[in-house]
Design an enzyme around this catalytic site. Structure first.
Site, PDB file in Angstrom:
ATOM      1  N   TYR A 172      -6.925  -6.032  17.418  1.00  0.00           N
ATOM      2  CA  TYR A 172      -8.385  -6.088  17.338  1.00  0.00           C
ATOM      3  C   TYR A 172      -8.917  -6.404  15.946  1.00  0.00           C
ATOM      4  CZ  TYR A 172      -9.677  -4.319  21.975  1.00  0.00           C
ATOM      5  OH  TYR A 172      -9.917  -4.180  23.314  1.00  0.00           O
ATOM      6  N   GLU A 188      -6.144  -8.332  -0.317  1.00  0.00           N
ATOM      7  CA  GLU A 188      -6.576  -8.375   1.087  1.00  0.00           C
ATOM      8  C   GLU A 188      -8.070  -8.054   1.137  1.00  0.00           C
ATOM      9  OE1 GLU A 188      -4.508  -5.526   3.489  1.00  0.00           O
ATOM     10  OE2 GLU A 188      -2.534  -6.160   2.803  1.00  0.00           O
ATOM     11  N   GLU A 190       0.822  -1.213   0.000  1.00  0.00           N
ATOM     12  CA  GLU A 190       0.000   0.000   0.000  1.00  0.00           C
ATOM     13  C   GLU A 190       0.862   1.274   0.000  1.00  0.00           C
ATOM     14  OE1 GLU A 190      -2.886  -0.316   3.145  1.00  0.00           O
ATOM     15  OE2 GLU A 190      -4.161  -1.618   1.950  1.00  0.00           O
ATOM     16  N   GLU A 224      -2.506  -4.164  15.599  1.00  0.00           N
ATOM     17  CA  GLU A 224      -3.725  -4.663  14.952  1.00  0.00           C
ATOM     18  C   GLU A 224      -4.346  -5.845  15.701  1.00  0.00           C
ATOM     19  OE1 GLU A 224      -1.637  -4.793  11.111  1.00  0.00           O
ATOM     20  OE2 GLU A 224      -3.291  -3.569  10.359  1.00  0.00           O
ATOM     21  N   TRP A 258      -9.775  -0.097  12.218  1.00  0.00           N
ATOM     22  CA  TRP A 258      -9.355   1.285  12.021  1.00  0.00           C
ATOM     23  C   TRP A 258     -10.514   2.223  11.668  1.00  0.00           C
ATOM     24  CZ3 TRP A 258     -10.701   1.600   6.953  1.00  0.00           C
ATOM     25  CH2 TRP A 258     -10.548   0.459   6.174  1.00  0.00           C
TER      26      TRP A 258
HETATM   27  C1  GAL Z   1      -4.163  -2.897   5.034  1.00  0.00           C
HETATM   28  C2  GAL Z   1      -2.717  -3.344   5.196  1.00  0.00           C
HETATM   29  C3  GAL Z   1      -2.604  -4.597   6.035  1.00  0.00           C
HETATM   30  C4  GAL Z   1      -3.465  -4.469   7.264  1.00  0.00           C
HETATM   31  C5  GAL Z   1      -4.890  -4.158   6.858  1.00  0.00           C
HETATM   32  C6  GAL Z   1      -5.858  -4.030   8.017  1.00  0.00           C
HETATM   33  O1  GAL Z   1      -4.241  -1.557   4.690  1.00  0.00           O
HETATM   34  O2  GAL Z   1      -2.143  -3.586   3.933  1.00  0.00           O
HETATM   35  O3  GAL Z   1      -1.259  -4.802   6.377  1.00  0.00           O
HETATM   36  O4  GAL Z   1      -2.962  -3.456   8.067  1.00  0.00           O
HETATM   37  O5  GAL Z   1      -4.905  -2.929   6.183  1.00  0.00           O
HETATM   38  O6  GAL Z   1      -7.139  -3.661   7.587  1.00  0.00           O
END
Ligand code: GAL
Length: 688
Positions: free
Chosen positions: A378, A328, A179, A376, A336
């Site tokens: 959670y 992903e 990213e 991360e 987040w």
């Molecule tokens: C993405 C990132 C991952 C992880 C994920 C969590 O933006 O590439 O490593 O952090 O978010 O939602």
């Protein structure tokens, strides 16, 4: 390093367009991609777990019908625990164990997470934000994308990995970094920025002329005086800053691509994972030098926005105009958002199949199991912190089973669309720098077009410079930056029989983000259209449209200049200036039709426009389907595969136009209609 040497290095690094180096996928990588069927898997972080646990995890993945893991993208400190000491033995074992469980591997280069020894010894590698604050260790993406020192280390780790794994048959491909996002505002970036401007303009006088810097006494005496800014600046500077950042990322990725390509088997493809509408760089340009587009699909509030997701998939498919990967996606929820709610039951499966329907050849979850500690903890995952399955794993495993059943039928199929919507970074940036109204939103305009076309017509969302010749209809909402060369390209499409609709705010700016001196939408298009924009208005209240609907955020008063120009829509009574004026006009050009629609429209207005314009739209794939049902199609020369989804909350019945083979039934069966539960999915094969 003396500063002259530094600037020479940066100039060499940054100003030579790398994009031409490998403009197409290497043939072997392209073939490997085409031969892929459907990959299903997860991000896995073996470096976070004792080796004794790995086999259990891989077996559980295999049980969930997974066949691919993405690994290593944050494992720099484990692969290079101290400067120049490389340790791949653990990774060799992880990859071998994955192979034993029939799991192929995507390897990430770890450059989004430099180790502490690196940033401590070489603090110039640390990113500086726009306020001048240098990052510290303890998070990720804390590197400077122009730092020559960082480049050296990034190239070296990528090269070491490629030398080690470039011929490992279990490696499918590579993900560069993770990213790409935050530019740096450090001294090396300043040097590179000035080198970029010098290369682009030649003389500072030329920059002053193009930027019209007599305004506010902004004239520069040397390139070195030009500041670095990403917001609240001169619009030409802001646009050039984005182009500079784009070229810098292209170069940043390009140097890693180069060492991987020269040390790996040609069938190993190379990608990076992007973030849908992220506006940090021009994704079309970045993807020229990559074999595959891949993105990360997340809904932080736990509610899938079905149309938005259609648009985002199509956007990513458009980066290379070929099938893509979802690198992903969330197994239910993220960590987040404001409220990280869980997707309702069925939606994780619904999302996976929607991705495939729009051209994804792979869906990977983030992540398998939360790290024992870290930022991360959670985030949603497929196993809990205790290593046991969480409830959503069942739904994921069902999806994996279905992917395996449909894989053969989907191999070699692609989405074919007769409608194109043009999406342009320069234009998006330009209207964002100078919005004029908070009510206008570029993405919303595109999404509204999707809503108008319904959920049963494939659409390509592509760059305006793409080959348009095979589309029946092309829409360009808000094509704000429209230099003559682009106008010529669009007019060629129309002259050869195409139908082009330019939406509101189109053709206002030239390549330097300056107002077109020939008027809007630019002298070439004005001549072809026999009409011009006499004035634009940001609307504080909706403006009624005739014959129906309303203009929402933006309305342009058009003036016809030619007897052959036909008025398709006019404004009703509203702000006074617009009342009764033409709002949409059309002119034949060669064998085709050029249309200018000067207003952003509500749904009723858009339907009225579509009727008035009599666009040669393709028929929907299925007539009379319920409004919340989406029909997607992937085709090969031999057959079609339809993916039909019920995005609604009620069961739906769908009659098929012809009998089809139900690929998800335990025994493939011919069906003439299907019943879908809420969030239900059907995957059907129709032999041509
Ligand atoms: C993405 C990132 C991952 C992880 C994920 C969590 O933006 O590439 O490593 O952090 O978010 O939602």
């Amino acid at each position: 390093m003396p500063s002259q040497q530094l600037s020479a290095l940066l100039a060499a690094l940054l100003v030579i367009p790398q994009a031409t180096a490998q403009a197409r996928p290497q043939p072997a990588a392209a073939t490997a991609l085409r031969q892929q069927s459907l990959e299903f898997g997860t991000a896995w972080y073996p470096e976070q777990w004792p080796e004794s646990r790995w086999e259990t995890d891989l077996q559980m993945m295999q049980d969930a019908h997974m066949n691919v893991v993405r690994i290593a993208e944050f494992a720099w400190s484990t692969m290079e625990p101290s400067e120049g000491r490389f340790e791949f033995v653990w990774l060799d074992r992880a990859i071998a164990l994955a192979a034993k469980h029939n799991m192929k591997v995507v390897l990430g280069t770890p450059t989004a997470a430099p180790p502490a020894w690196l940033t401590t010894k070489y603090p110039d590698t640390l990113r500086v934000d726009e306020n001048g604050t240098r990052a510290e260790h303890g998070n990720r993406q804390h590197f400077s994308f122009t730092s020559p020192t960082y480049r050296r280390f990034a190239i070296r780790i990528a090269e070491q990995m490629a030398k080690h794994y470039g011929h490992n048959p279990n490696i499918l491909g590579w993900q560069i970094d993770n990213e790409l996002a935050a530019p740096s505002f450090d001294p090396s970036t300043r040097t590179a920025w000035h080198a970029w401007l010098r290369h682009h303009y030649g003389t500072v006088a030329e920059l002053n002329r193009k930027w019209a810097t007599a305004y506010w006494s902004e004239a520069y005496d040397t390139f070195d005086e030009v500041p670095m800014h990403s917001t609240h600046e001169h619009p030409a500077l802001l646009l050039d800053w984005k182009r500079f950042v784009t070229d810098t990322w292209i170069d940043y990725v390009g140097v890693q691509v180069a060492v991987i390509r020269s040390n790996s088997a040609p069938a190993q493809w190379i990608t990076t994972n992007t973030m849908h509408w992220f506006q940090g760089f021009d994704h079309y340009k970045l993807h020229v030098n990559l074999d595959l587009a891949a993105w990360d699909d997340y809904y932080q509030e736990g509610h899938l926005d079905v149309v938005r997701n259609m648009v985002q998939h199509d956007l990513v498919r458009g980066f290379k105009q070929q099938n893509f990967w979802v690198m992903e996606t969330q197994p239910g929820f993220v960590n987040w958002g404001n409220v990280n709610a869980m997707l309702p039951p069925g939606v994780v499966r619904e999302m996976a199949w929607q991705a495939v329907g729009h051209g994804a050849d792979a869906v990977l979850y983030w992540q398998w199991r939360p790290a024992p500690n870290g930022q991360e903890e959670y985030h949603g995952s497929l196993l809990g912190g205790d290593g046991k399955p969480v409830p959503v794993l069942k739904e994921v495993a069902r999806t994996g089973d279905e992917f395996a059943r449909a894989a053969d039928a989907l191999r070699g199929t692609e989405v074919h669309a007769d409608i194109a919507i043009l999406q342009d970074y320069d234009s998006h940036w330009a209207v964002t720098f100078q919005p004029q109204t908070i009510k206008y939103d570029y993405e919303t305009e595109i999404t509204n077009l999707y809503r108008a076309f319904g959920m049963a017509r494939p659409i390509d969302l592509i760059a305006p410079t793409a080959d348009l010749s095979h589309y029946r209809v092309v829409f360009a909402p808000g094509l704000n930056v429209l230099p003559d060369a682009l106008a010529q390209h669009l007019l060629d499409y129309v002259r050869n029989g195409g139908t082009l609709v330019l939406g509101a705010r189109s053709g206002m700016k030239d390549v330097d983000n300056a107002l077109q001196t020939g008027g809007q939408p630019g002298s070439l298009l004005i001549a072809a259209l026999g009409a011009r924009v006499a004035q634009y208005y940001a609307l504080d209240k909706p403006q009624p449209m005739l014959p129906a609907g309303a203009a929402t955020a933006w309305a342009e008063q058009l003036e016809t200049l030619d007897a052959g120009t036909r008025v398709l829509m006019t404004y009703g009574k509203g702000n006074g200036w617009l009342d009764g004026a033409p709002a949409a006009v059309e002119h034949s050009v060669g064998k085709g039709h050029l249309i200018y629609l000067g207003a952003t429209l509500d749904a009723a207005g858009m339907q009225a426009f579509l009727q008035a314009a009599k666009l040669p739209l393709p028929e929907p794939l299925l007539a009379s389907i319920p409004a919340d049902v989406e029909v997607m199609e992937r085709t090969s020369p031999q057959h079609h595969v339809w993916i039909i989804e019920n995005h609604g909350q009620e069961p739906r019945h769908v009659d098929l136009a012809q009998p089809a083979n139900n690929l998800l039934a335990s025994q493939p069966t011919a069906v003439k209609s299907i019943d879908l539960e809420p969030h239900g999915v059907a995957v059907l094969e129709v032999v041509k």
